[in-house]
Design a protein around this motif. Structure first.
Motif, PDB file in Angstrom:
ATOM      1  N   GLY A 102       2.012 108.709 165.595  1.00 32.31           N
ATOM      2  CA  GLY A 102       2.912 108.302 166.667  1.00 32.31           C
ATOM      3  C   GLY A 102       3.001 106.787 166.777  1.00 32.31           C
ATOM      4  O   GLY A 102       2.382 106.048 166.001  1.00 32.31           O
ATOM      5  N   ASN A 103       3.742 106.323 167.768  1.00 31.04           N
ATOM      6  CA  ASN A 103       4.042 104.899 167.868  1.00 31.04           C
ATOM      7  C   ASN A 103       3.583 104.290 169.187  1.00 31.04           C
ATOM      8  O   ASN A 103       3.555 104.958 170.223  1.00 31.04           O
ATOM      9  N   VAL A 104       3.252 103.009 169.126  1.00 31.57           N
ATOM     10  CA  VAL A 104       3.067 102.174 170.304  1.00 31.57           C
ATOM     11  C   VAL A 104       4.184 101.139 170.289  1.00 31.57           C
ATOM     12  O   VAL A 104       4.330 100.398 169.311  1.00 31.57           O
ATOM     13  N   ILE A 105       4.991 101.130 171.356  1.00 32.26           N
ATOM     14  CA  ILE A 105       6.213 100.313 171.411  1.00 32.26           C
ATOM     15  C   ILE A 105       6.041  99.293 172.534  1.00 32.26           C
ATOM     16  O   ILE A 105       5.793  99.670 173.679  1.00 32.26           O
ATOM     17  N   ILE A 106       6.187  98.032 172.189  1.00 33.20           N
ATOM     18  CA  ILE A 106       5.854  96.957 173.123  1.00 33.20           C
ATOM     19  C   ILE A 106       7.007  95.967 173.242  1.00 33.20           C
ATOM     20  O   ILE A 106       7.631  95.597 172.234  1.00 33.20           O
ATOM     21  N   ILE A 107       7.275  95.531 174.473  1.00 28.69           N
ATOM     22  CA  ILE A 107       8.071  94.330 174.706  1.00 28.69           C
ATOM     23  C   ILE A 107       7.249  93.404 175.594  1.00 28.69           C
ATOM     24  O   ILE A 107       6.670  93.843 176.596  1.00 28.69           O
TER      25      ILE A 107
END
Length: 236
Positions: A129-134
């Protein structure tokens, strides 16, 4: 020891003001959508603006908030959305999960132990899965508005990638976003020492400048921006 940084009243005022920046929010919603999977968790949902829109496109969604007062508001606002779970969460922590992704917008800059926080997000997500950051970009743009809202740092692509890698994540995509927004933010908050709240400047920028900025950046990635966007994979 995890703690909530910044003036929570000021944070809420900024969140309420920026809720009117509809085009900006929808751009950032689109950035994350391909990487969320079927059951993501959002870290730091604030007043739920992103959660509401993502949940319309996904079968399950979990929204979280650290501040107890905003958590109450968040639960009330999302009460009529049966596919959204709401829970309190303060990073870093030792919880584990099986979410398809963890997404966190403008939260990591508030956390002193940002590598530990990213490790906590990694542990909430299933392998692959993914870790999505702004996060906000460039330390030179650190302003009184940043300090008041509890920012302990701003990032470059290099520093965010280093933190994600140290947390055991594999960075798949990273780029700056909203180049003209950085210039506007610097002038408004650093030069004129204003807070980014609802008003004519936000409305004009969101309705006139931002659509052109988004269109240009979909063709050519800029060398700078108001934000850094990153997607990292949880190793199998």
């Amino acid at each position: 020891m995890a703690e909530i940084t910044g003036d929570q009243r000021v944070q809420s005022e900024v969140l309420e003001g920026l809720a009117t920046a509809v085009n900006h929010r929808r751009w950032f919603i689109e950035l994350a959508l391909p990487y969320l999977g079927d059951n993501p968790i959002e870290i730091g949902s604030g007043l739920g603006d992103y959660a509401l829109e993502w949940s319309e496109m996904l079968p399950r969604f979990t929204a979280t908030e650290a501040d107890p007062d905003r958590l109450v508001q968040l639960k009330e606002r999302l009460a009529d959305r049966p596919n959204i779970d709401v829970r309190q969460m303060l990073l870093p922590h030792n919880d584990r999960g099986d979410y398809s992704a963890a997404v966190s917008y403008n939260v990591l800059e508030h956390i002193e132990d940002h590598v530990g926080a990213l490790g906590s997000m990694r542990d909430l997500v299933r392998p692959g899965g993914n870790v999505i950051i702004i996060v906000p970009a460039f330390q030179f743009a650190m302003s009184p508005a940043d300090i008041a809202t509890g920012h302990v740092r701003r990032y470059t692509k290099k520093t965010l990638e280093a933190a994600m890698t140290e947390a055991g994540l594999t960075v798949e995509k990273i780029h700056y976003a909203n180049a003209l927004g950085l210039i506007g933010y610097f002038m408004a908050t650093k030069v004129f020492r204003l807070m980014p709240k609802e008003g004519p400047m936000v409305k004009v920028y969101d309705s006139v400048v931002l659509p052109a900025t988004k269109a240009a950046e979909q063709r050519v990635r800029p060398p700078f921006g108001q934000s850094v966007f990153a997607v990292a994979r949880v190793p199998s």
